[in-house]
Design a protein around this motif. Structure first.
Motif, short mmCIF file in Angstrom:
data_model
loop_
_atom_site.label_atom_id
_atom_site.label_comp_id
_atom_site.label_asym_id
_atom_site.label_seq_id
_atom_site.Cartn_x
_atom_site.Cartn_y
_atom_site.Cartn_z
N SER A 74 1.54 8.89 -9.65
CA SER A 74 1.39 9.55 -8.35
C SER A 74 0.54 8.70 -7.40
N ALA A 75 -0.45 7.99 -7.94
CA ALA A 75 -1.25 7.09 -7.10
C ALA A 75 -0.39 5.95 -6.57
N ARG A 76 0.46 5.37 -7.42
CA ARG A 76 1.36 4.30 -6.97
C ARG A 76 2.28 4.80 -5.85
N LYS A 77 2.80 6.01 -6.03
CA LYS A 77 3.70 6.58 -5.02
C LYS A 77 2.95 6.81 -3.70
N LEU A 78 1.75 7.37 -3.79
CA LEU A 78 0.95 7.62 -2.59
C LEU A 78 0.67 6.32 -1.84
N ILE A 79 0.28 5.29 -2.58
CA ILE A 79 -0.02 4.00 -1.95
C ILE A 79 1.24 3.42 -1.32
N THR A 80 2.32 3.40 -2.05
CA THR A 80 3.57 2.81 -1.54
C THR A 80 4.04 3.52 -0.29
N GLU A 81 4.09 4.85 -0.33
CA GLU A 81 4.57 5.60 0.83
C GLU A 81 3.65 5.43 2.03
N THR A 82 2.35 5.47 1.80
CA THR A 82 1.39 5.33 2.90
C THR A 82 1.49 3.95 3.53
N MET A 83 1.54 2.92 2.69
CA MET A 83 1.57 1.55 3.20
C MET A 83 2.90 1.22 3.87
N GLU A 84 4.00 1.70 3.31
CA GLU A 84 5.30 1.45 3.95
C GLU A 84 5.37 2.12 5.32
N GLU A 85 4.84 3.33 5.40
CA GLU A 85 4.85 4.03 6.69
C GLU A 85 3.96 3.32 7.71
N ALA A 86 2.82 2.83 7.27
CA ALA A 86 1.87 2.21 8.19
C ALA A 86 2.19 0.76 8.52
N GLU A 87 2.69 0.02 7.52
CA GLU A 87 2.84 -1.43 7.69
C GLU A 87 4.27 -1.94 7.55
N GLY A 88 5.19 -1.10 7.14
CA GLY A 88 6.57 -1.52 6.98
C GLY A 88 6.86 -2.04 5.58
N ALA A 89 8.08 -2.48 5.37
CA ALA A 89 8.57 -2.87 4.05
C ALA A 89 7.83 -4.08 3.46
N TRP A 91 4.68 -4.70 3.39
CA TRP A 91 3.26 -4.39 3.24
C TRP A 91 2.63 -5.11 2.05
N TRP A 92 3.37 -5.29 0.98
CA TRP A 92 2.80 -5.91 -0.22
C TRP A 92 2.32 -7.32 0.09
N GLU A 93 3.15 -8.10 0.75
CA GLU A 93 2.81 -9.49 1.06
C GLU A 93 1.74 -9.59 2.15
N GLN A 94 1.72 -8.62 3.04
CA GLN A 94 0.81 -8.70 4.18
C GLN A 94 -0.55 -8.04 3.95
N LYS A 95 -0.61 -7.00 3.14
CA LYS A 95 -1.83 -6.18 3.09
C LYS A 95 -2.49 -6.05 1.71
N VAL A 96 -1.88 -6.58 0.67
CA VAL A 96 -2.49 -6.52 -0.66
C VAL A 96 -3.33 -7.77 -0.86
N PRO A 97 -4.56 -7.61 -1.35
CA PRO A 97 -5.41 -8.78 -1.56
C PRO A 97 -4.72 -9.86 -2.40
N GLN A 98 -4.94 -11.10 -2.02
CA GLN A 98 -4.28 -12.25 -2.67
C GLN A 98 -4.51 -12.27 -4.18
N ALA A 99 -5.72 -11.95 -4.63
CA ALA A 99 -6.01 -11.98 -6.07
C ALA A 99 -5.11 -11.01 -6.84
N ILE A 100 -4.82 -9.86 -6.26
CA ILE A 100 -3.94 -8.89 -6.92
C ILE A 100 -2.51 -9.41 -6.93
N ARG A 101 -2.06 -9.96 -5.81
CA ARG A 101 -0.70 -10.51 -5.77
C ARG A 101 -0.54 -11.65 -6.76
N ASP A 102 -1.56 -12.50 -6.89
CA ASP A 102 -1.51 -13.61 -7.86
C ASP A 102 -1.45 -13.07 -9.29
N TYR A 103 -2.27 -12.05 -9.58
CA TYR A 103 -2.28 -11.43 -10.91
C TYR A 103 -0.89 -10.89 -11.25
N VAL A 104 -0.30 -10.16 -10.32
CA VAL A 104 1.01 -9.56 -10.53
C VAL A 104 2.07 -10.64 -10.74
#
Length: 193
Positions: A74-89, A91-104
């Motif tokens: 449910s937390a993943r869904k909340l984050i995804t829906e909130t960020m997509e609505e606010a930042e667009g499709a 959002w992952w590349e634009q608004k997630v900290p680089q360290a998390i994106r590198d880890y993933v």
């Protein structure tokens, strides 16, 4: 019409109705409860070597895993829906900290190199529980209307992360920690405005 014909017609109507209900269940991926669910064999039944006490602990702990699974999804869904609505499709590349994106990215590559089936097409499904809340913190402006208090979110997430340990690492929980988990999940939902 004879009584036998009525009975036969009634039986056929029931069979047709049951078949129609199964079709609806399949089409909408729901369970209507018109027939008892099939009894599934537990994975543990394949391994009689496990001690009875360990099996009982696993059974008792399964409900807390299920609770945490639902909470994290449910937390993943909340984050995804909130960020997509606010930042667009994107959002992952634009608004997630680089360290998390590198880890993933590394985790996805590691699993690919091991020949594992891809767990998800969504990058957020590769994050840890703690990283989910790092994403919220990094984008607090989008979440401050959802949560009533940032310090409360931090406190609850810290508690949940600690309570997650025994569940994730296959250890039984004490009654006090079970109570604490239940109350902390209630606190989480209370925070969502």
């Amino acid at each position: 019409m004879k009584t036998e014909d009525y009975v036969r017609s009634f039986g056929m109507s029931g069979m047709i109705l049951t078949d129609d209900l199964r079709t609806i269940e399949h089409q909408y991926n729901i369970e209507l409860g018109h027939v008892p669910p099939a009894i599934k064999q537990s994975a543990l039944e394949y391994y009689p070597q496990f001690e009875k006490e360990v099996r009982q602990q696993a059974s008792a702990m399964a409900q807390y895993y299920e609770l945490f699974y639902c909470l994290e999804q449910s937390a993943r869904k909340l984050i995804t829906e909130t960020m997509e609505e606010a930042e667009g499709a994107d959002w992952w590349e634009q608004k997630v900290p680089q360290a998390i994106r590198d880890y993933v990215k590394k985790l996805i590559q590691d699993e690919t190199d091991m020949g594992m089936t891809q767990r998800s097409e969504r990058a957020i499904d590769y994050t840890t529980f703690g990283q989910l809340f790092d994403i919220i913190g990094a984008n607090w402006a989008h979440f401050e209307l959802i949560f009533t208090s940032r310090p409360a979110v931090q406190r609850i997430v810290k508690n949940l992360n600690m309570l997650r340990g025994p569940i994730a690492h296959c250890c039984p929980m004490s009654e006090d920690e079970i109570d604490r988990l239940v109350l902390t999940v209630k606190d989480w939902f209370r925070l969502i405005g």
